[in-house]
Design an enzyme around this catalytic site. Structure first.
Site, short mmCIF file in Angstrom:
data_model
loop_
_atom_site.label_atom_id
_atom_site.label_comp_id
_atom_site.label_asym_id
_atom_site.label_seq_id
_atom_site.Cartn_x
_atom_site.Cartn_y
_atom_site.Cartn_z
N ARG A 224 0.87 -1.18 0.00
CA ARG A 224 0.00 0.00 0.00
C ARG A 224 0.90 1.23 0.00
O ARG A 224 1.71 1.41 0.91
CB ARG A 224 -0.90 0.00 1.24
CG ARG A 224 -1.80 1.24 1.39
CD ARG A 224 -2.79 1.34 0.24
NE ARG A 224 -3.90 2.22 0.54
CZ ARG A 224 -3.89 3.55 0.40
NH1 ARG A 224 -2.79 4.16 -0.02
NH2 ARG A 224 -4.97 4.26 0.68
N GLU A 232 -10.77 4.86 -6.14
CA GLU A 232 -11.01 3.44 -6.34
C GLU A 232 -11.38 3.18 -7.80
O GLU A 232 -11.79 4.09 -8.53
CB GLU A 232 -12.15 2.96 -5.43
CG GLU A 232 -11.88 3.17 -3.94
CD GLU A 232 -10.76 2.30 -3.42
OE1 GLU A 232 -10.47 1.26 -4.05
OE2 GLU A 232 -10.18 2.63 -2.36
N ARG A 266 -1.21 -5.56 4.54
CA ARG A 266 -0.42 -4.93 3.48
C ARG A 266 0.77 -4.18 4.07
O ARG A 266 0.65 -3.54 5.12
CB ARG A 266 -1.31 -3.95 2.69
CG ARG A 266 -2.46 -4.61 1.97
CD ARG A 266 -3.40 -3.60 1.35
NE ARG A 266 -4.01 -2.72 2.35
CZ ARG A 266 -4.96 -1.83 2.07
NH1 ARG A 266 -5.39 -1.69 0.82
NH2 ARG A 266 -5.48 -1.08 3.02
#
Length: 345
Positions: A224, A232, A266
């Site tokens: 990330r 998105e 992540r």
């Protein structure tokens, strides 16, 4: 290897330490000569001391990165540390941003003193430490496959397990499965080979194509990008943001400075590619917001402001929707409908 390190190994560290025989105290290496000895050993073998894990909390892969940085710092130090106090300051300066328990444990392992804040401030800076505060470790990845770009701020990265930093952490069952898969493929038992590949993938590893067409066993990291939030995929400009990130990293190896792991597993980090700081490009091009809730670096705010002023990318819209607000609304709707909420970061 640096001459200063060789001199210290011969005993010229300002301590009464016999050459090549670091003193010990209750089985623990003692002093500057012992640290120099272990740095020399790491340069030759890429291995960290076996007993260190009893004193620190981080993994052996993280320890290997410490020794790599310390070796570079030791070679560049002018003058070379000759007393426990100066060696301790070099350790703290070089590994700043790591956990307090790790720093104190490493110093205790070599019976080095914990320097005071004033000693650290007054000491010359360590020239080899180029990581930002908070960086825990660095990843050097294999070239990025287009399928591994998730969206405008997410990448799946793979790191060769043959590197010293990774090899120490590969589980024995993964190593054995990889060998068994090679044997199964050679025997054309593809069903067994595919089953073993699935087991390896479930453990967080995979196979990537090497430069000579051979397969490389690699560890998978979900990355990330720290400090930015791209639209998105379902949002306006989401596809453009993903395409820009793909353009920056496709087919290229990455250097990633990892600050930690988020609640979704992540690795959150800064991504560098061919001398380019990827977050900077994404912000300046108007492909992402500065995610100020999680990162307050002033340059990130400045880069977003520049893109806003020039109406680049998503800023061409007068009122672009914030990704975190979009996710919140979708999450609330999902809860009302009994669906699993989407990731919020």
């Amino acid at each position: 290897m640096g001459n200063a390190l060789l001199r210290c190994l011969r005993g010229d560290c300002g301590e009464s330490t016999p050459p090549h025989r670091p003193q010990t105290h209750q089985g623990v290496p003692h002093g500057v000569a012992a640290l120099a000895h272990d740095l020399f050993d790491y340069e030759i073998t890429a291995k960290v001391p076996e007993g260190l894990s009893r004193h620190v909390v981080s993994s052996r892969r993280a320890q290997a990165i410490w020794y790599k940085k310390l070796l570079e710092a030791w070679k560049e130090a002018k003058p070379t540390p000759k007393t426990p106090a100066t060696a301790a300051i070099l350790v703290v300066q070089t590994l700043r941003g790591n956990q307090k328990a790790d720093l104190e444990g490493l110093l205790a392992y070599y019976n080095l003193p914990v320097p005071s804040t004033s000693e650290i401030v007054d000491a010359p800076p360590s020239s080899s430490s180029t990581w930002n505060d908070g960086v825990q470790f660095e990843l050097r990845t294999l070239p990025v496959d287009p399928r591994d770009v998730v969206d405008g701020d997410g990448i799946t990265a793979y790191v060769d397990t043959a590197t010293p930093e990774e090899s120490a952490d590969v589980p024995m069952e993964v190593q054995q499965a990889a060998i068994q898969r090679t044997t199964a493929r050679a025997a054309r038992n593809y069903r067994e080979a595919d089953a073993l590949k699935k087991n390896i993938s479930a453990a967080g590893y995979g196979f990537k194509a090497g430069p000579n067409g051979d397969e490389i066993l690699a560890r998978k990291y979900r990355i990330r990008l720290r400090g930015i939030d791209a639209p998105e995929s379902e949002m306006p400009y989401g596809k453009e943001a993903k395409a820009e990130l793909l353009k920056l990293v496709e087919g290229k190896p990455l250097k990633i400075h990892v600050y930690g792991v988020d609640q979704y597993g992540r690795s959150v980090g800064d991504v560098y590619c061919g001398g380019i700081f990827v977050q900077e490009r994404m912000l300046k091009g108007g492909f992402a917001w500065h995610y100020a809730t999680y990162d307050q670096r002033p340059e990130f705010a400045r880069w977003e402001k520049e893109a806003r002023a020039a109406r680049r990318g998503l800023w061409a819209s007068s009122h672009p929707e914030k990704p975190w607000e979009w996710r919140k609304s979708r999450r609330n709707a999902g809860w009302r409908e009994g669906k699993v909420p989407i990731e919020v970061f």
